[in-house]
Design an enzyme around this catalytic site. Structure first.
Site, PDB file in Angstrom:
ATOM      1  N   LYS A   1      -4.901 -43.331 -38.499  1.00  0.00           N
ATOM      2  CA  LYS A   1      -4.939 -42.450 -39.673  1.00  0.00           C
ATOM      3  C   LYS A   1      -4.166 -43.053 -40.843  1.00  0.00           C
ATOM      4  O   LYS A   1      -3.182 -43.764 -40.643  1.00  0.00           O
ATOM      5  CB  LYS A   1      -4.413 -41.057 -39.317  1.00  0.00           C
ATOM      6  CG  LYS A   1      -2.931 -40.841 -39.547  1.00  0.00           C
ATOM      7  CD  LYS A   1      -2.582 -39.376 -39.414  1.00  0.00           C
ATOM      8  CE  LYS A   1      -1.142 -39.145 -39.844  1.00  0.00           C
ATOM      9  NZ  LYS A   1      -1.016 -38.946 -41.298  1.00  0.00           N
TER      10      LYS A   1
ATOM     11  N   LYS B   1       1.609 -42.026 -44.843  1.00  0.00           N
ATOM     12  CA  LYS B   1       2.613 -42.401 -45.836  1.00  0.00           C
ATOM     13  C   LYS B   1       3.600 -43.404 -45.270  1.00  0.00           C
ATOM     14  O   LYS B   1       4.145 -44.224 -45.975  1.00  0.00           O
ATOM     15  CB  LYS B   1       3.393 -41.167 -46.293  1.00  0.00           C
ATOM     16  CG  LYS B   1       2.679 -40.354 -47.346  1.00  0.00           C
ATOM     17  CD  LYS B   1       3.631 -39.328 -47.953  1.00  0.00           C
ATOM     18  CE  LYS B   1       3.236 -37.911 -47.596  1.00  0.00           C
ATOM     19  NZ  LYS B   1       3.824 -37.385 -46.379  1.00  0.00           N
TER      20      LYS B   1
ATOM     21  N   LYS C   1       4.957 -42.362 -33.193  1.00  0.00           N
ATOM     22  CA  LYS C   1       6.025 -42.803 -34.089  1.00  0.00           C
ATOM     23  C   LYS C   1       7.186 -43.424 -33.316  1.00  0.00           C
ATOM     24  O   LYS C   1       7.756 -44.426 -33.745  1.00  0.00           O
ATOM     25  CB  LYS C   1       6.522 -41.653 -34.974  1.00  0.00           C
ATOM     26  CG  LYS C   1       5.609 -41.355 -36.156  1.00  0.00           C
ATOM     27  CD  LYS C   1       6.275 -40.451 -37.192  1.00  0.00           C
ATOM     28  CE  LYS C   1       5.287 -40.118 -38.322  1.00  0.00           C
ATOM     29  NZ  LYS C   1       5.866 -39.189 -39.311  1.00  0.00           N
TER      30      LYS C   1
HETATM   31  P1  ATP Z   1       4.072 -39.423 -42.508  1.00  0.00           P
HETATM   32  O1  ATP Z   1       3.472 -40.757 -42.153  1.00  0.00           O
HETATM   33  O2  ATP Z   1       5.408 -39.546 -43.164  1.00  0.00           O
HETATM   34  O3  ATP Z   1       4.015 -38.419 -41.380  1.00  0.00           O
HETATM   35  P2  ATP Z   1       1.661 -38.337 -43.548  1.00  0.00           P
HETATM   36  O4  ATP Z   1       0.829 -39.272 -44.331  1.00  0.00           O
HETATM   37  O5  ATP Z   1       1.250 -38.084 -42.144  1.00  0.00           O
HETATM   38  O6  ATP Z   1       3.138 -38.856 -43.662  1.00  0.00           O
HETATM   39  P3  ATP Z   1       2.462 -35.614 -43.915  1.00  0.00           P
HETATM   40  O7  ATP Z   1       3.446 -35.278 -44.960  1.00  0.00           O
HETATM   41  O8  ATP Z   1       2.913 -35.728 -42.506  1.00  0.00           O
HETATM   42  O9  ATP Z   1       1.730 -36.974 -44.346  1.00  0.00           O
HETATM   43  O10 ATP Z   1       1.250 -34.584 -43.987  1.00  0.00           O
HETATM   44  C1  ATP Z   1       0.929 -33.881 -45.162  1.00  0.00           C
HETATM   45  C2  ATP Z   1      -0.446 -33.261 -45.026  1.00  0.00           C
HETATM   46  O11 ATP Z   1      -1.445 -34.271 -45.163  1.00  0.00           O
HETATM   47  C3  ATP Z   1      -0.722 -32.574 -43.684  1.00  0.00           C
HETATM   48  O12 ATP Z   1      -1.488 -31.404 -43.922  1.00  0.00           O
HETATM   49  C4  ATP Z   1      -1.557 -33.584 -42.937  1.00  0.00           C
HETATM   50  O13 ATP Z   1      -2.418 -32.985 -41.999  1.00  0.00           O
HETATM   51  C5  ATP Z   1      -2.346 -34.231 -44.073  1.00  0.00           C
HETATM   52  N1  ATP Z   1      -2.686 -35.603 -43.739  1.00  0.00           N
HETATM   53  C6  ATP Z   1      -1.822 -36.618 -43.523  1.00  0.00           C
HETATM   54  N2  ATP Z   1      -2.484 -37.750 -43.263  1.00  0.00           N
HETATM   55  C7  ATP Z   1      -3.803 -37.431 -43.318  1.00  0.00           C
HETATM   56  C8  ATP Z   1      -5.005 -38.180 -43.152  1.00  0.00           C
HETATM   57  N3  ATP Z   1      -4.978 -39.486 -42.862  1.00  0.00           N
HETATM   58  N4  ATP Z   1      -6.197 -37.543 -43.283  1.00  0.00           N
HETATM   59  C9  ATP Z   1      -6.241 -36.226 -43.592  1.00  0.00           C
HETATM   60  N5  ATP Z   1      -5.145 -35.458 -43.764  1.00  0.00           N
HETATM   61  C10 ATP Z   1      -3.942 -36.049 -43.635  1.00  0.00           C
HETATM   62 MG    MG Z   2       2.523 -36.938 -40.776  1.00  0.00          MG
END
Ligand code: ATP
Ligand code: MG
Length: 331
Positions: free
Chosen positions: A195, A198, A112
């Site tokens: 991955k 969000k 990040k």
């Molecule tokens: P950000 O980019 O803001 O970090 P994020 O998409 O990584 O958002 P988080 O809120 O950090 O989402 O994570 C929420 C949950 O979703 C966590 O348990 C994380 O392991 C899971 N998660 C996030 N992205 C993935 C993915 N691509 N595949 C599977 N699980 C995911």
């Molecule tokens: Mg995350």
């Protein structure tokens, strides 16, 4: 019942497919066996400098999506992180037993911060995993269901808990991760080695729960594949197709092998159509229910307030012990 803790950042107006597969689907199943805490981690979301009004809306929307996906706020403690001050308070204590180099080795920070650039990378982003450790340790958590991407942060949490316990006396329960292997990680449809996230730079490869089904259909039909024209699971040689197979399997409950057999000899377009339908079947009821819940924000806020009370009671107990152990004078 053993205690479970997990959370998601309100860092987008909608959750995405990775969040549903890697987190929500497991959460719903696990809430029966565990005393579960499901948190909307709004303090964590501050690390991406959100617009204040947007953050407020996203926090409500994330909570509504938890409920719409099947988290029962009467069974599980579903609350907002900033409503429980102990999270920030314990994280300060833990900051002081965390090595600078240790925090610097977190790959999510490296990824990040590389994306944000040095001038936009904050100390908040750097200490994010320490706040996450506090989130987990406050509730005497036994298990933490997370996606593969959070494995390293959970290791840090375990290290910090062990370090605190050996330095100041037994205080924290050492938590275990629950990570589902096959569906543990969903990748970006346009960039199937990164991955799904969000906070991705571009939303072209992001399948969002609250998007219009037509938008999701387009994105899936445009997903990056390869020109080998064979449908099989091979993460290294065929990341795009493997990701579509993982998504299909997670959304339909079919085994990947069964999907591969069903689609043998057919084109990628057919496979993508199958994925579109499978995703729609899971997402549509969640989307409709979320919109209903957001129509009555007062009722949603009431639910969150009741649950914040429950969380506060548990968290304050642990915080008081930790404060006492490190030598802070009791008030
Ligand atoms: P950000 O980019 O803001 O970090 P994020 O998409 O990584 O958002 P988080 O809120 O950090 O989402 O994570 C929420 C949950 O979703 C966590 O348990 C994380 O392991 C899971 N998660 C996030 N992205 C993935 C993915 N691509 N595949 C599977 N699980 C995911
Ligand atoms: Mg995350």
């Amino acid at each position: 019942k053993p205690v479970l803790f997990s959370g998601m950042q309100p860092s987008n107006d909608s959750l995405h497919l990775g969040n549903v597969v890697g987190a929500l689907q497991q959460w719903v199943a696990l809430q029966e066996e565990y005393d579960a805490y499901y948190c909307v981690v709004d303090l964590h979301a501050l690390t991406s400098s959100p617009n204040p009004d947007e953050l407020r809306a996203r926090t409500r929307s994330t909570a509504a999506q938890y409920i719409a996906a099947g988290i029962d706020p009467a069974k599980s403690t579903l609350y907002v992180q900033s409503h429980v001050p102990a999270h920030a308070q314990l994280s300060w204590v833990l900051n002081n037993i965390t090595g600078f180099g240790e925090a610097g080795r977190m790959t999510q920070f490296k990824d990040k911060s590389a994306r944000f650039g040095a001038d936009s990378t904050t100390v908040g982003l750097f200490t994010y995993p320490v706040l996450m450790a506090a989130d987990i340790l406050l509730y005497d958590t036994n298990v933490v269901p997370v996606g593969e991407d959070q494995r390293q942060h959970l290791e840090l949490t375990r290290d910090l808990a062990g370090r605190f316990n050996s330095r100041f006396g037994d205080t924290f329960v050492i938590p275990e991760p629950i990570i589902l292997k096959q569906t543990a990680k969903i990748y970006d449809l346009q960039n199937p080695t990164a991955k799904m996230s969000k906070s991705a730079e571009s939303e072209a490869g992001l399948i969002k729960v609250l998007d219009d089904p037509k938008v999701n259909q387009k994105k899936i039909m445009r997903a990056v594949t390869d020109d080998d024209a064979s449908i099989r699971f091979d993460r290294d040689a065929k990341p795009g197709i493997s990701n579509l197979l993982t998504i299909f399997s997670a959304m339909s409950g079919w085994a990947i092998d069964a999907i591969v057999d069903e689609y043998a000899g057919r084109g990628y377009g057919d496979l993508k159509k199958g994925v579109v339908e499978a995703v729609h079947a899971v997402f549509e009821p969640i989307r409709v229910r979320t919109l209903e819940l957001l129509d009555d924000p007062a009722e949603l806020d009431r639910l969150l307030a009741v649950n914040a009370e429950k969380a506060n009671a548990a968290a304050e107990k642990t915080l008081a012990i930790a404060y006492e152990r490190v030598g802070l004078l009791r008030r």
